[in-house]
Design a protein around this motif. Structure first.
Motif, PDB file in Angstrom:
ATOM      1  N   PRO A  28      40.709 -10.492  -1.316  1.00  0.00           N
ATOM      2  CA  PRO A  28      39.305  -9.603  -1.138  1.00  0.00           C
ATOM      3  C   PRO A  28      39.914  -8.036  -0.616  1.00  0.00           C
ATOM      4  CG  PRO A  28      39.450 -11.432   0.453  1.00  0.00           C
ATOM      5  CD  PRO A  28      40.838 -11.652  -0.349  1.00  0.00           C
ATOM      6  N   THR A  29      39.335  -7.187  -1.230  1.00  0.00           N
ATOM      7  CA  THR A  29      39.978  -5.859  -0.994  1.00  0.00           C
ATOM      8  C   THR A  29      38.694  -4.852  -0.981  1.00  0.00           C
ATOM      9  OG1 THR A  29      41.283  -4.081  -1.841  1.00  0.00           O
ATOM     10  CG2 THR A  29      39.869  -5.212  -3.403  1.00  0.00           C
ATOM     11  N   SER A  30      39.024  -3.499  -0.741  1.00  0.00           N
ATOM     12  CA  SER A  30      37.810  -2.757  -0.756  1.00  0.00           C
ATOM     13  C   SER A  30      38.129  -1.404  -1.660  1.00  0.00           C
ATOM     14  CB  SER A  30      37.294  -2.058   0.577  1.00  0.00           C
ATOM     15  OG  SER A  30      36.602  -1.223   0.691  1.00  0.00           O
ATOM     16  N   GLU A  31      37.520  -1.004  -2.459  1.00  0.00           N
ATOM     17  CA  GLU A  31      37.692   0.335  -3.259  1.00  0.00           C
ATOM     18  C   GLU A  31      36.394   1.120  -3.330  1.00  0.00           C
ATOM     19  OE1 GLU A  31      39.123  -0.961  -7.212  1.00  0.00           O
ATOM     20  OE2 GLU A  31      40.899  -1.569  -6.502  1.00  0.00           O
ATOM     21  N   ASP A  32      36.649   2.379  -2.891  1.00  0.00           N
ATOM     22  CA  ASP A  32      35.608   3.229  -2.906  1.00  0.00           C
ATOM     23  C   ASP A  32      34.329   2.836  -2.114  1.00  0.00           C
ATOM     24  OD1 ASP A  32      37.105   5.093  -4.444  1.00  0.00           O
ATOM     25  OD2 ASP A  32      36.305   4.055  -6.696  1.00  0.00           O
TER      26      ASP A  32
END
Length: 219
Positions: A28-32
């Motif tokens: 899982p990650t977060s971009e913008d």
């Protein structure tokens, strides 16, 4: 954990997860400020919910399956790395019966795109080699505008190995740099002849200039 899904359905779910995420994410990650789930988790949800996939999604899934099915002869000749071996085996199964294989298939849409792109570059490079004539002697200066045919990063040498074609002569040059150069883009190349391999001229002491910028790098 054991599961049982038709292989084609799992590949379709992988294609859909790749579309939803805009690529492949192992974690899982977060971009913008947009949260991205693991592709594996998306696939699992799609399969559990018995999602109906479009013909286009199945068409892409079929292309991926066909591509890895085509690696069977290379598998039998021990020419594949362990990842490609697993991909080939997974694509040739009638059904997926374990979670680990779903995790593998989750990564295959991205791997397939990269492999197809690499295969196309290799074919283009081979065609350019056939039309190329070696030039110059060791130490001779070379200056020309070249179209980038292939740019591959070596984890052994920590450098990019680049194949380019002189736009005026169609002769091919090879050289390495510590940065990548965009495929199909034309750069002004300044270097010295190192040696020749068949019809290809290898360069060293290379400087590259983007035609719309300044000198980018030296060898």
């Amino acid at each position: 954990m054991n599961v049982n899904f038709p292989t084609r359905l799992v590949f379709a779910a992988a294609v859909e997860a790749d579309r939803i995420n805009g690529g492949y994410y192992k974690f899982p990650t977060s971009e913008d400020n947009i949260e991205k789930k693991k592709n594996f988790d998306i696939i699992k949800h799609l399969l559990e919910e018995k999602t109906t996939f479009t013909d286009e999604t199945f068409s892409i899934a079929d292309e991926i399956i066909h591509y890895y099915n085509g690696k069977l002869l290379e598998l039998m000749s021990n020419k594949l790395n362990s990842y490609s071996v697993s991909a080939c085996i997974a694509s040739n199964q009638e059904s997926v019966t374990d979670i680990k294989t779903i995790g593998l298939i989750a990564s295959l849409p991205k791997a397939w795109r990269q492999s197809v792109n690499f295969d196309q570059q290799m074919e283009e490079r081979e065609q350019a080699y056939k039309a190329s004539t070696a030039f110059g002697s060791t130490g001779d200066q070379y200056i020309g505008n070249c179209e980038i045919i292939m740019c591959v990063y070596s984890t052994k040498w920590f450098r990019y190995f680049i194949t380019a074609k002189d736009i005026n002569t169609n002769n091919v040059v090879n050289f390495s740099m510590n940065r990548s150069l965009e495929k199909n883009k034309i750069f002004h190349i300044h270097g010295k002849v190192k040696d020749h391999v068949d019809g290809v001229t290898r360069l060293n002491y290379v400087k590259v200039k983007d035609l719309n910028s300044k000198v980018d790098n030296s060898n």
